[in-house]
Design an enzyme around this catalytic site. Structure first.
Site, mmCIF file in Angstrom:
data_model
loop_
_atom_site.group_PDB
_atom_site.id
_atom_site.type_symbol
_atom_site.label_atom_id
_atom_site.label_comp_id
_atom_site.label_asym_id
_atom_site.label_seq_id
_atom_site.Cartn_x
_atom_site.Cartn_y
_atom_site.Cartn_z
ATOM 1 N N GLN A 27 0.809 -1.220 0.000
ATOM 2 C CA GLN A 27 0.000 0.000 0.000
ATOM 3 C C GLN A 27 0.841 1.269 0.000
ATOM 4 O O GLN A 27 0.456 2.273 -0.585
ATOM 5 C CB GLN A 27 -0.943 0.005 1.206
ATOM 6 C CG GLN A 27 -1.968 1.142 1.201
ATOM 7 C CD GLN A 27 -2.879 1.103 2.419
ATOM 8 O OE1 GLN A 27 -2.653 0.338 3.340
ATOM 9 N NE2 GLN A 27 -3.904 1.939 2.417
ATOM 10 N N TYR A 54 3.074 -11.561 3.247
ATOM 11 C CA TYR A 54 2.701 -10.157 3.114
ATOM 12 C C TYR A 54 3.373 -9.555 1.881
ATOM 13 O O TYR A 54 4.599 -9.491 1.790
ATOM 14 C CB TYR A 54 3.088 -9.352 4.354
ATOM 15 C CG TYR A 54 2.335 -9.714 5.612
ATOM 16 C CD1 TYR A 54 1.211 -10.545 5.581
ATOM 17 C CD2 TYR A 54 2.732 -9.233 6.855
ATOM 18 C CE1 TYR A 54 0.530 -10.877 6.738
ATOM 19 C CE2 TYR A 54 2.046 -9.557 8.016
ATOM 20 C CZ TYR A 54 0.947 -10.385 7.952
ATOM 21 O OH TYR A 54 0.271 -10.716 9.093
ATOM 22 N N SER A 152 -0.861 -18.886 14.985
ATOM 23 C CA SER A 152 -1.768 -17.806 14.606
ATOM 24 C C SER A 152 -3.068 -18.393 14.081
ATOM 25 O O SER A 152 -3.058 -19.166 13.119
ATOM 26 C CB SER A 152 -1.133 -16.902 13.546
ATOM 27 O OG SER A 152 -2.002 -15.834 13.207
ATOM 28 N N PRO A 209 -6.967 -4.870 15.809
ATOM 29 C CA PRO A 209 -7.661 -4.302 16.967
ATOM 30 C C PRO A 209 -8.715 -3.270 16.586
ATOM 31 O O PRO A 209 -9.618 -2.990 17.370
ATOM 32 C CB PRO A 209 -6.531 -3.663 17.775
ATOM 33 C CG PRO A 209 -5.497 -3.327 16.746
ATOM 34 C CD PRO A 209 -5.543 -4.478 15.773
ATOM 35 N N GLY A 290 -1.512 -1.238 12.595
ATOM 36 C CA GLY A 290 -1.001 -0.925 11.272
ATOM 37 C C GLY A 290 -0.991 0.582 11.090
ATOM 38 O O GLY A 290 -1.727 1.296 11.778
ATOM 39 N N ASN A 300 -1.993 6.458 17.812
ATOM 40 C CA ASN A 300 -2.247 5.151 18.427
ATOM 41 C C ASN A 300 -1.575 5.019 19.796
ATOM 42 O O ASN A 300 -2.157 4.459 20.733
ATOM 43 C CB ASN A 300 -1.751 4.033 17.501
ATOM 44 C CG ASN A 300 -2.614 3.858 16.267
ATOM 45 O OD1 ASN A 300 -3.756 4.311 16.224
ATOM 46 N ND2 ASN A 300 -2.068 3.200 15.258
#
Length: 335
Positions: A27, A54, A152, A209, A290, A300
């Protein structure tokens, strides 16, 4: 910054961490990724999370370049990556001994590191025997290429099986799980994993989150063109976009708007409230965030100061809005 022990270990990770999913290697440019990582590090974040899948490995490359560029002491960093989807070849995915060992080597090469601190099994692999999986991760640890391994999005039953195998063979068991956890996705952390926290003192490094941005309020009036959900070539983002256009999606947007009013009372943003809510859970080791710009990381981190404001009264108000607290008590008596 607050630091917490990762599960039943002596390793300390920052309560807020930075992950590269979707954002880095895809991105945003490598330069932006570097600025974000520099801002995070300067604010006390020591835990950076990536995965072999990723951006097809480009995320690991970009994060590795940033680590070398800034010359950070390796002891000041906790780096994690995850294995499962390494490529299109028959043995480039899954959790076979072959892929765990070769995938680890490939990830380290992209990261330009001698080892990662944390190595995750990105998903469970029902086609590979659990003993093979546990032995392979132990082999990587014994080679000094990772210090701890974890899982995970594994079920509690699968994690328990891994612990049983490790115990029987006197091997290292998984230390941590990386599940999704947020105000709209609660059952696994708050219900299914409770025996794991109690019996194994498992650590939890949670992702999403903010529910892919939904809990930030940015989608209350539609999908901004520069947001994650606007990405057209990402199947996960398409699924999330489609979900917003359902009755459940509209209900969630209504809840987010109510959360915004409560956040205003606490003099914080909806995002900061949602992050603080995750941080308040004592079973959470680190909240993976992120960011596509440094300013988001700065905002954040302010969530840490909101946690003490989440009094019993505020938590009750939050539960009234969310109306999705997992049921833990059961009545088995016949009527």
């Amino acid at each position: 910054m607050e630091y917490r022990y990762l599960g039943n270990s002596g390793l300390m990770v920052s309560a807020l961490s930075l992950g590269g999913w979707v954002t880095y290697g895809g991105q945003v440019s490598p330069e932006i990724a570097q600025k974000c990582m520099k801002t995070a590090f300067d604010l006390g974040i020591n835990f950076f999370d990536t995965a072999e899948v990723y951006a097809g490995g480009q995320c690991e490359i970009d994060m590795g370049v940033a680590i070398r560029k800034f010359g950070w002491a390796r002891s000041d960093l906790v780096i994690s990556t995850k294995l499962f989807w390494g490529g299109k070849g028959r043995n480039e995915r899954g959790l076979s001994r072959k892929h765990i060992i070769e995938g680890t080597d490939a990830s380290l090469k992209r990261l330009q590191l001698d080892y990662v601190d944390l190595l995750y099994a990105h998903r469970p692999d029902p086609d590979t025997p659990m003993e093979e999986i546990v032995r392979a991760f132990n082999h990587v640890i014994n080679q000094g290429k990772a210090f701890y391994w974890g899982t995970s999005e594994w079920s509690a039953q699968q994690i328990t099986e891994a612990h049983a195998v490790a115990g029987r063979l006197n091997l290292i068991a998984p230390l941590m799980e990386q599940p999704q956890y947020n105000m709209f996705h609660r059952d696994r952390i708050e219900k299914e994993y409770l025996p794991l926290f109690k019996n194994y003192k498992m650590g939890a490094t949670i992702w999403s989150p903010l529910a892919s941005g939904l809990l930030s309020g940015k989608y209350n009036e539609g999908i901004p063109s520069d947001s994650r959900l606007a990405l057209q070539d990402n199947a996960v983002m398409k699924r999330l976009r489609d979900a917003l256009d359902t009755e459940d999606g509209r209900v969630k947007i209504t809840k987010v708007k109510k959360l915004a009013h409560l956040a205003k009372q606490l003099d914080c943003t909806t995002s900061q409230l949602a992050l603080a809510w995750c941080l308040k859970n004592p079973n959470i080791s680190s909240v993976i965030t992120g960011a596509s710009k440094p300013s988001q990381i700065e905002e954040n981190v302010k969530a840490l100061s909101i946690v003490p404001l989440l009094t019993e009264e505020i938590m009750t108000s939050l539960e009234d809005i969310l109306a999705n607290k997992p049921a833990l008590d059961y009545n088995f008596r016949s009527s």
